[in-house]
Design a protein around this motif. Sequence first.
Motif, PDB file in Angstrom:
ATOM      1  N   LYS A 164      -0.363   2.252  -1.500  1.00 31.13           N
ATOM      2  CA  LYS A 164      -1.591   2.949  -1.316  1.00 31.13           C
ATOM      3  C   LYS A 164      -2.888   1.989  -1.276  1.00 31.13           C
ATOM      4  O   LYS A 164      -3.749   2.028  -0.392  1.00 31.13           O
ATOM      5  CB  LYS A 164      -2.050   3.904  -2.664  1.00 31.13           C
ATOM      6  CG  LYS A 164      -3.060   4.722  -2.454  1.00 31.13           C
ATOM      7  CD  LYS A 164      -3.473   5.622  -3.681  1.00 31.13           C
ATOM      8  CE  LYS A 164      -4.566   6.116  -3.483  1.00 31.13           C
ATOM      9  NZ  LYS A 164      -4.801   7.384  -4.452  1.00 31.13           N
ATOM     10  N   VAL A 165      -2.978   0.887  -2.179  1.00 30.88           N
ATOM     11  CA  VAL A 165      -4.013  -0.015  -1.836  1.00 30.88           C
ATOM     12  C   VAL A 165      -3.704  -0.869  -0.548  1.00 30.88           C
ATOM     13  O   VAL A 165      -4.870  -0.867   0.219  1.00 30.88           O
ATOM     14  CB  VAL A 165      -3.831  -1.113  -2.935  1.00 30.88           C
ATOM     15  CG1 VAL A 165      -5.033  -2.156  -2.580  1.00 30.88           C
ATOM     16  CG2 VAL A 165      -4.309  -0.584  -4.428  1.00 30.88           C
ATOM     17  N   ILE A 166      -2.687  -1.289  -0.127  1.00 36.96           N
ATOM     18  CA  ILE A 166      -2.521  -1.754   1.223  1.00 36.96           C
ATOM     19  C   ILE A 166      -3.004  -0.841   2.445  1.00 36.96           C
ATOM     20  O   ILE A 166      -3.824  -1.266   3.231  1.00 36.96           O
ATOM     21  CB  ILE A 166      -1.176  -2.270   1.642  1.00 36.96           C
ATOM     22  CG1 ILE A 166      -0.667  -3.300   0.551  1.00 36.96           C
ATOM     23  CG2 ILE A 166      -0.856  -2.576   3.036  1.00 36.96           C
ATOM     24  CD1 ILE A 166       0.901  -3.739   0.395  1.00 36.96           C
ATOM     25  N   TRP A 167      -2.852   0.515   2.455  1.00 34.00           N
ATOM     26  CA  TRP A 167      -2.910   1.355   3.351  1.00 34.00           C
ATOM     27  C   TRP A 167      -4.454   1.520   3.465  1.00 34.00           C
ATOM     28  O   TRP A 167      -5.105   1.610   4.488  1.00 34.00           O
ATOM     29  CB  TRP A 167      -2.361   2.721   3.143  1.00 34.00           C
ATOM     30  CG  TRP A 167      -2.619   3.711   4.108  1.00 34.00           C
ATOM     31  CD1 TRP A 167      -3.453   4.696   4.148  1.00 34.00           C
ATOM     32  CD2 TRP A 167      -2.228   3.637   5.574  1.00 34.00           C
ATOM     33  NE1 TRP A 167      -3.348   5.586   5.339  1.00 34.00           N
ATOM     34  CE2 TRP A 167      -2.730   4.930   6.266  1.00 34.00           C
ATOM     35  CE3 TRP A 167      -1.390   2.690   6.291  1.00 34.00           C
ATOM     36  CZ2 TRP A 167      -2.499   5.067   7.506  1.00 34.00           C
ATOM     37  CZ3 TRP A 167      -1.136   2.970   7.629  1.00 34.00           C
ATOM     38  CH2 TRP A 167      -1.728   4.071   8.419  1.00 34.00           C
ATOM     39  N   GLU A 168      -5.192   1.847   2.202  1.00 35.11           N
ATOM     40  CA  GLU A 168      -6.399   1.866   1.894  1.00 35.11           C
ATOM     41  C   GLU A 168      -7.339   0.665   2.622  1.00 35.11           C
ATOM     42  O   GLU A 168      -8.236   0.708   3.193  1.00 35.11           O
ATOM     43  CB  GLU A 168      -7.054   2.381   0.720  1.00 35.11           C
ATOM     44  CG  GLU A 168      -6.496   3.652   0.170  1.00 35.11           C
ATOM     45  CD  GLU A 168      -6.640   3.876  -1.133  1.00 35.11           C
ATOM     46  OE1 GLU A 168      -6.924   3.113  -2.051  1.00 35.11           O
ATOM     47  OE2 GLU A 168      -6.455   5.042  -1.309  1.00 35.11           O
TER      48      GLU A 168
END
Length: 86
Positions: A45-49
């Motif tokens: 999620k952090v990578i995508w955001e």
Amino acid sequence: MTTKLVRPVRREILIDGEPFTVVISPQGIRLTKKRFRAGRGVSWKVIWEGLERAAREGAADGSRDGAGHATGQSSSGSLASSNRIP
């Protein structure tokens, strides 16, 4: 068709000649120096955001390549600043 990631996958890589273990799991990615327990991890999620944020910032300042991709790293720095994998 792709295969679902249901179990962690561990691989060894070299960074500047030093061995590291990369673990890719359903939760995210973890990088640990060989023979050490503590490593650094980041959730998917952090990578995508972070990628979305970089694309928005790139669109705002015009730093995009011909294909519409952001060309540089975002000014916010590391993607792993929050939501780390335990």
